[in-house]
Every structure is written in C-alpha cells, then in structure tokens.
Write an enzyme that holds these catalytic residues in place. Structure first.
Site, short mmCIF file in Angstrom:
data_model
loop_
_atom_site.label_atom_id
_atom_site.label_comp_id
_atom_site.label_asym_id
_atom_site.label_seq_id
_atom_site.Cartn_x
_atom_site.Cartn_y
_atom_site.Cartn_z
CG HIS A 164 -7.87 -1.61 7.98
ND1 HIS A 164 -8.70 -0.72 7.34
CD2 HIS A 164 -6.79 -0.89 8.37
CE1 HIS A 164 -8.14 0.49 7.34
NE2 HIS A 164 -6.99 0.42 7.98
CD GLU A 189 -6.22 3.50 6.64
OE1 GLU A 189 -6.36 3.43 7.87
OE2 GLU A 189 -5.66 2.61 5.97
CD GLU A 215 -2.91 1.15 2.35
OE1 GLU A 215 -3.71 2.10 2.42
OE2 GLU A 215 -2.86 0.23 3.18
CD GLU A 252 -3.07 -1.85 10.58
OE1 GLU A 252 -3.60 -2.11 9.47
OE2 GLU A 252 -2.66 -0.71 10.85
N GLY A 283 3.07 2.16 10.46
CA GLY A 283 2.88 1.51 11.75
C GLY A 283 2.58 0.04 11.57
CB ALA A 284 0.53 -2.23 11.49
CG MET A 285 -0.05 -3.44 4.79
SD MET A 285 -1.00 -1.97 4.31
CE MET A 285 -2.23 -2.75 3.28
CD GLU A 286 -5.11 -2.03 5.62
OE1 GLU A 286 -5.73 -1.33 4.81
OE2 GLU A 286 -4.13 -1.61 6.25
CG ASN A 287 -0.45 -6.86 4.07
OD1 ASN A 287 -0.39 -6.01 3.21
ND2 ASN A 287 0.40 -6.92 5.09
#
Length: 869
Positions: free
Chosen positions: A301, A320, A121, A298, A261-265
């Site tokens: 999401h 978001e 992203e 996350e 910070g983080a990624m919601e894959n």
C-alpha cells in the site's frame, strides 16, 4: 430507528473541496479520558467560499484561532463545525479534548490493552480533531506526542523522528515529520510500552531503512516471521514492480483490539496482533501464510494507496483491489501459485458470489452508500482484485507493468480514481478497455453458458458462449461485459491441440464481448475435451454440460493444476446436487466408482504437489454449495456434504492411512514443502477419523503434536466428527492457553463450529470464559462469527433460536462497536435463500433491529436494504 433516517451519499455528487490543507502540526498530550489535541493547519481556499466546513465527531471543543487571533464566528453542527467569514489563506488552530478510554468503537484514538493507538480509515480522524476528513485533501503532517515516560516509553507517529526530549512531571515527547503529503485516513499514533524487534533493509538505490516491530511485552519470540515477511515484501516489490521504500524507518505495531486486519498508515502500520504474532507453538501454517500475505498487503500500500491514494471512498477498489492483486502475486511467487489461486477462487465462488446475490450487491466501484465502513467488502477487495487480474491477463505482464509505471508517473502524490488507473493501462498498452470498464460499474455475477459442436467433416470445433448477468437489487439492466475466457483443448490421448481460428493460430485467452458469441477452432482432428475458464480467468459462473468421463479425463490430463482442481470440483458438484435431490426424497447418499477412482488417481499421482493434492481432495464449503441454489435446503446440503465425506473416507481409507503415516514430520519448519506435507497429512486425518478403525488418531495426534498446526488439525477432526474424546482435548487446550486470547481464538472458533445439538448453549457458555470479551473484535469474530457463518445446521435450526441469539448480540454491539456488528450481520441479510418459515424468523430479528431507537448507520444501511428486498 429515529425519525430522521441516515441519508445515502452518491458517487455522482462528488465535489472538490472548497479548501485544502497543505500542512498540519499536531500536538497530543495523552490522557485516558482527557487527551488534549492541538491542530495547527495551513489552509487555502480553492473555491469561492469564505465558509469552511470541518468534520468532527465526539469532540469537546476548547478554542479556535485564525492567524493567531481567537475566532468566534463558527457554528457546531451534527457533522462537525462551520467556520464563517474566513480569509482566502490562513493558519487555523483548533484545540480540543477527546476520551480514548471510552472509545469502544475503536475508531479514532482509543486504548488497546493499555496502549494508545489509532484507526482513521475510513472516517476516524474526525474523532480526533475537527478536520477536512476526506481522502482528496493531502497535507504534510508533523506530530508531537506527549505522555508519561515510564508508562509510555514509545511514542510513535508517521514519518521520520525529528526531535525528542524530557518534560516536567515525568513526561517526555517525540516529534515525527512525514515529508509525503497524505490524507487524514493515513494518520497514525501509537503510545505504549512494548518489546521491539529491530532489523534493517537497504533498498536498491542505497537507502538504509530501519525496521521495527512493536509487540506486547513477552511476545518478542513471536515477531520473527513478520520481520522476515516484511523484508521479503520490500525485496519483491523492487524486483517485480520496481518500487522501493521512501522513508528512513518502517514500523509495525501489533495490537489486540482492532476492527480490521491491519492498516497501512504511512511508515507506521497498526496491525491486528493476529497478523503479526506467530511461533510453532501458537500459530498454524495458515496463520504463517496469512501473516506473510497481510504484511505484504500493507507494505505494498505504500505505493498503491499511500503515494497514490483514492479521490473519494467510492474509489476504494482503486487501492484495495490493486493491492490485493499485488499481495496475491507476492504469495504466489513465494509459494505455490496453484494453491494460492485455488484459495483465492474459493473466496470468490463462496462468500463473494453470495454477496453479489444479496441485498448488499454492488459494483466494485459503488454508486451510493450510507456508512463508509460498509464499503469494506469482498466485492471491493476480492472481486476488485479479479478485475485487476483480468486486465493483467488481457495486457500481459510487460504491458501491465508499463501501465503501472505510467499510472505512477501521472498520479504520484495525488488522489486518483479508478478511471485514472484504467486509462493508464489503456494508454500504455494500446489495448481498448472501453467495454471492460463496465466491470467497475456493473454488479452481480455473470454466468457463461457454453455449448459445443464438433463437425467431423470440416474438422472444426465450435464453442458457443452466452453471457448473462441476472438483475440485482441495486441494478435491473445488465450489459454484456468484456470477459477474458481462457480455453485449452485436448485430444483423446491428452495432448494439447493448437488453437486456430480463421486460418490463424491464436492464444488461449479469447475475448468474449457479446451476449452470444461463437468461436470456431479449425484443424481439430477429433472431438476434443475443452478445459475452460483456466486459472479462473474471469469471476463468472461456468455452465457447461461436462460428462463424468470428461471431468475425470481433465483431472488426469489437464496441464494446468488449477484446471485439474476445477475439474474435480465440478465432478463433486454434480454429485452434491444429485444427492441433495436424493436426500430430499428419502434416499441415501451415493457416489459412483468413477468419482472415487478419479480422486484415488489424484492421491496416487506422485507428480503432484502435496499442498495441491490436499486442495483437490477438499470438499466445497456449505456456503459455496448454498450459492448454487435460489432456495437452499440447509439440512439436505449438510447431510450430503457429511455423507460424501464418509463415502470418500471409507472408500479411500487405505490410501489415506498410508499417506498419513508416510507424511509424518519430526521437525517443524515453515518451508512450503513442509507446509504441503502437513496440509495433506491433516486432510487425511479429517477423513480417517470418520472410520471406526482410525477414530483414535486425532487424540493420539493431539497428545504427540509438537506444533499448533497438528494440534489444531487434531482438535478440528475431533470436533467435526463429534468424537467421544472431543471434550477432553478441548478442556486440556483451554487449561493450557487461557492466558493468551489470540491462541484461544482458535478454540473459540471450534466451539462456534461444534456440530452438537446443544451448540448454541455451548456458545453462550463460552461467552463466560475468562478469555472471552465481546468488546474484543477478534474474540467476537472467532466465537460468534464462526457460529453464524460456519455452523449452518445449528445457526439455521428451525426453532429460530440461532437467529434470536444473533439479534441479541447485534443489539449489544450496535451500542459498543457498530463496525463489528455490521460485519456479523451478513448471514441474516440473505434470508431469502431459505424456506418460508426461516425467512419469517430472520425477518422478525431484522425488524427488531430496524426499530431500535439508536440503530447505527452501519447496521441501518444493511438492515433496511435487506428488508426492502
């Protein structure tokens, strides 16, 4: 900058894709400098076009096949590849090679401390293979990962594991299948050797979900809180929103090199280790609460971002803003609602309001952009959340949840828009949100100027509200917004007055929809004290001429804790402003006894929560105060904030000392009551060390502390008060923790905030520390970011050396990691807030950046907007 400047993209130019990809089968054969990627995609034509344009960046193409036959009818472009004369439906096979080890931008596939990981992203997937890298193309992904078995025993991707096995030459493979269509930005791959914390969760419908958290070797004892937070998130989302998880496994991987910070894959969240790793020796209470919030964010999401994604990146706040609202509600339901609200509002009133007033001002749904990564702003996230919260305020919980249900019924499995969300809320509730939609398209911070009038004969009380939003760089014309305005009235005894308008009892939330609007309350037997904008019911500035006595009254009598806090902040603001004028005229900082007594009353109020008292006694930040001025006097504001802190410390030293000693805890727990006690005790310490008699307390606390919260509080106190033993405890901490970069980030942040005159030289020396690396975003943000953002007196030193240093760092990061550079440059963009001399010095650095031959799009957009202002 090169002759052809990057071009802006406009929301109004959105066009549906000419083709879509329904299924993609990926094979990765991992190698540090020569990873081979094979992508087999099922492609369908949607428009009358036999040409397919795929995005691609930094890729070495090997071959292209269409329906199993080699295809040479293509052109490589600056943006990717164009395939010509294609059939209407076909299988596309692309084989290419990439180099993860040289990918310092940390987008696409890269290496973090020996492990492979991805960040796709917003537009990172195009660095992996040629693809329709846009959020409105949703495909089902099957991913096969191949790597050396000894070096990379864990091979992870999205979805459920469907196959694994051994291969020749010591390699092995794992195949993952994600049954849910998703855009390319939600793809993830991780390969490495980790410690794994395992648990499970059974959803309310009976699905058994395996939970796995992967951390670097030796960090397993720091993953427990993350697992607890994940389970709490899953349970909360079922109970509050009726949403449950939809795969057989949920994985989190903590990596140290990460831009965000983080990624919601989908099913495989990649996290900055900062938001996973914690135990009492390495993490503060703030870290624990941050982990809880980000883990929740996350996970949430999965529905608000993954199951329903955004049609295009201009709609980013769709996922978001909504998910920030959800994580804020999660933290509030689990902890202190008032304290969480206060902390959220501090962000809005400080850096978000500043962003609204800057050259980068934009609505929560922007209209144009050059670099998509520049969309990840406080306006899109935090103000976006406030817009969702306003809808919740206007509709109420039941109708809001009905709107959420309708939203998912309509859009599950699709790419939606902000308009789709508002329409679902409107249709489910029956409430007209036509004017409210302006919050999505209008930038800037509205100001509500309120005047009042009491008619003693008629027993009526009238509030006249004027709303105005000043012109911003991106928009000159502003319209009246629909603003929910939460009001409560108190009589002289502190009793709540029922609200009656036009002979009818009304609720606390008033609808302000006109540029000027008068609301008259009836049956008001004496002139009341109004409590306005309760719970910060809208992201606006409030201008009302409260007397000191009225504010002190609200600090005591307001039923709403946020309103109590807000009254105290307004009281402080009056004297910060008046003292800035005094200091500018050579006079000393002063506070009247009424103000001191008001805060003494808060300390002595046994009914108040400890964490709330801590917030009530905390001064606003320099950045929030700076937002009150068109031109900010850096030195005067710094002098006033320091002076007020010293006055309060001396006046209330007995009360602070009593609290400090009575709130001592001998065992560390992360129960919210224990966190509140530590918060208040450590705030007392921040004040007390400014009094000679108590200056030794920080050193004593540092030496005796059995947890990182108390350790950092002691170091922060010694650092901000420039105490004689500061260097000794800083050296001791460095010796103890130099092996752990994440723990050293706290030390680097304090070095950046060091108020000493040689602060800049000290920061430069810290860049040679064995734990520091400019290539690591966490280290860079901790040291450089804290100096630029949280050390105003030294960064804005009139010599201009702080600005010159910032320019040098940004020039380096422009080459290696433009995304981090783009985050760091923000303090320079607001140069018009400062005096003429400082403006000239900052502009000089911005012009140097603009003249770079290879200025990245991320920086070009911000630098050019600032200089155009």
């Amino acid at each position: 900058m090169t002759e052809s400047a990057p071009k802006a993209k406009y929301r109004s130019d959105y066009q549906s894709p000419s083709h879509t990809i329904t299924d993609v089968n990926l094979t990765f054969d991992l190698h540090e400098t020569a990873t081979k990627v094979v992508a087999v995609s099922q492609v369908k034509q949607l428009a009358q076009s036999s040409t397919l344009s795929l995005d691609g960046e930094g890729i070495e193409l090997i071959s292209v096949d269409i329906n199993g036959v080699s295809w040479n009818d293509y052109v490589i472009t600056d943006a990717g590849i164009e395939l010509h004369n294609l059939p209407s439906e076909f299988e596309l096979k692309i084989e290419n090679q990439i180099s993860p080890s040289t990918n310092t931008a940390l987008e696409g596939l890269y290496i973090s401390d020996g492990a492979y990981c991805t960040q796709c992203e917003a537009e990172g997937f195009r660095r992996i293979t040629y693809f329709l890298d846009r959020p409105d193309v949703l495909a089902k992904y099957t991913t096969k990962v191949i790597a050396d078995k000894d070096a990379f025993p864990f091979l992870l991707s999205n979805g459920n594991k469907v196959a694994e096995g051994n291969l020749e030459s010591g390699k092995h493979f794992v195949t993952w299948e994600d049954p849910h269509p998703k855009p390319s930005y939600l793809f993830a791959l991780v390969a490495g050797d980790f410690d794994v914390l395992r648990d499970s969760y059974t959803t309310r419908s009976g699905r058994h979900v395996a939970l796995e958290i992967f951390v670097d070797k030796g960090n397993l004892n720091r993953a427990n809180h993350a697992m607890v937070s994940l389970i709490n998130s899953m349970k909360w989302d079922e109970e509050r929103f009726g949403l449950e998880y939809d795969l057989d496994i949920y994985m989190i991987v903590a990596v140290d090199f990460f831009n965000m910070g983080a990624m919601e894959n989908k099913g495989l969240n990649v996290f900055n280790s900062k938001f996973v790793l914690a135990n009492e020796q390495t993490a503060t209470d703030t870290d624990y609460l941050g982990i809880e919030a980000v883990i929740g964010h996350e996970y949430f999401h999965n529905w608000t971002g993954n199951r329903v994604t955004c049609r295009d990146w201009f709609q980013l706040s769709l996922k978001e803003g909504l998910t920030v609202f959800r994580d804020q509600e999660f933290s509030s339901d689990l902890g202190s609602r008032s304290v969480n609200r206060i902390n959220n509002v501090r962000i809005i009133r400080g850096p978000q309001f500043a962003e609204d007033a800057s050259p980068m001002s934009h609505p929560i749904r922007p209209e144009k952009v050059i670099e998509m990564n520049n969309f990840y702003t406080l306006t899109v996230y935090e103000k976006g959340s406030e817009v969702i919260r306003m809808m919740h305020t206007l509709l109420g919980e039941a109708k809001f949840q009905a709107g959420m249900k309708l939203y998912f019924e309509r859009h599950d499995g699709t790419a939606a828009t902000c308009e789709d969300f508002v329409s679902a809320m409107e249709d489910a509730s029956g409430i007209d949100l036509k004017q409210f939609r302006l919050w999505y398209s209008q930038s800037g911070t509205p100001t509500l100027t309120v005047t009042d009038h009491y008619d003693e004969v008629a027993k009526t009380y009238t509030l006249t509200v004027n709303q105005e939003t000043k012109a911003t760089q991106d928009q000159s014309d502003k319209q009246a917004l629909h603003i929910p305005f939460d009001v409560e009235l108190y009589d002289e005894h502190g009793k709540i007055i029922e609200l009656h308008c036009n002979g009818v009892r009304v609720g606390n939330v008033l609808n302000i929809t006109e540029s000027e609007q008068a609301i008259t309350f009836e049956q008001v037997n004496s002139k009341p004290v109004p409590s306005m904008l309760r719970e910060f019911s809208a992201p606006v500035r409030l201008d009302f001429n409260y007397s000191d006595e009225q504010l002190a009254f609200l600090m005591v009598h307001a039923q709403n804790e946020f309103a109590k806090w807000d009254a105290g902040q307004m009281l402080l603001a009056k004297y910060i402003k008046s003292n800035v004028v005094s200091v500018q005229n050579g006079r000393a900082v002063e506070l009247p006894e009424l103000v001191i007594d008001a805060f003494r009353g808060v300390i002595l109020n046994e009914k108040l929560d400890h964490a709330f008292i801590s917030e009530a006694l905390s001064l606003p930040s320099f950045n929030e105060v700076a937002g009150w001025y068109d031109i900010v006097d850096v030195d005067a504001v710094c002098d006033v904030l320091k002076g007020i802190k010293l006055l309060i410390a001396n006046a209330l030293q007995d009360e602070f000392a009593a609290l400090y000693h009575t709130l001592a805890q001998f065992e560390y727990t992360i129960e919210h009551n224990a966190i509140g006690k530590r918060s208040l005790r450590n705030l007392c310490l921040q004040y007390l060390v400014n009094v000679n008699e108590y200056a030794h307390l920080a050193e004593k606390q540092y030496q005796s502390a059995n947890n990182m919260t108390d350790t950092m509080a002691a170091m922060t106190a010694a650092n901000s008060a420039a105490l004689s033993y500061r260097q000794n405890i800083m050296d001791d901490y460095s010796e103890k923790w130099s092996h752990d970069g994440l723990v050293m980030d706290k030390w680097f942040a304090l070095q950046g905030m060091n108020p000493a005159e040689d602060a800049l030289e000290n920061v430069k020396n810290c860049m040679s520390h064995c734990a520091f690396s400019l290539s690591n975003p966490n280290r860079t943000r901790s040291l450089i970011g804290s100096f630029l953002n949280m050390n105003p007196r030294r960064f804005h030193d009139k010599s201009g050396q702080g600005y010159e240093f910032a320019g040098e760092i940004l020039t380096k990061l422009n080459e290696s990691n433009p995304q981090v550079a783009s985050r760091l440059i923000d303090p320079l963009l607001k140069f018009k807030k400062y005096d003429v001399e400082r403006q000239a010095l900052i502009k000089q650095e911005l012009e140097k950046l603009r003249n770079l031959d290879n200025l990245a799009k991320d920086l070009f957009e911000k630098v050019s907007k600032a200089l155009e202002s």
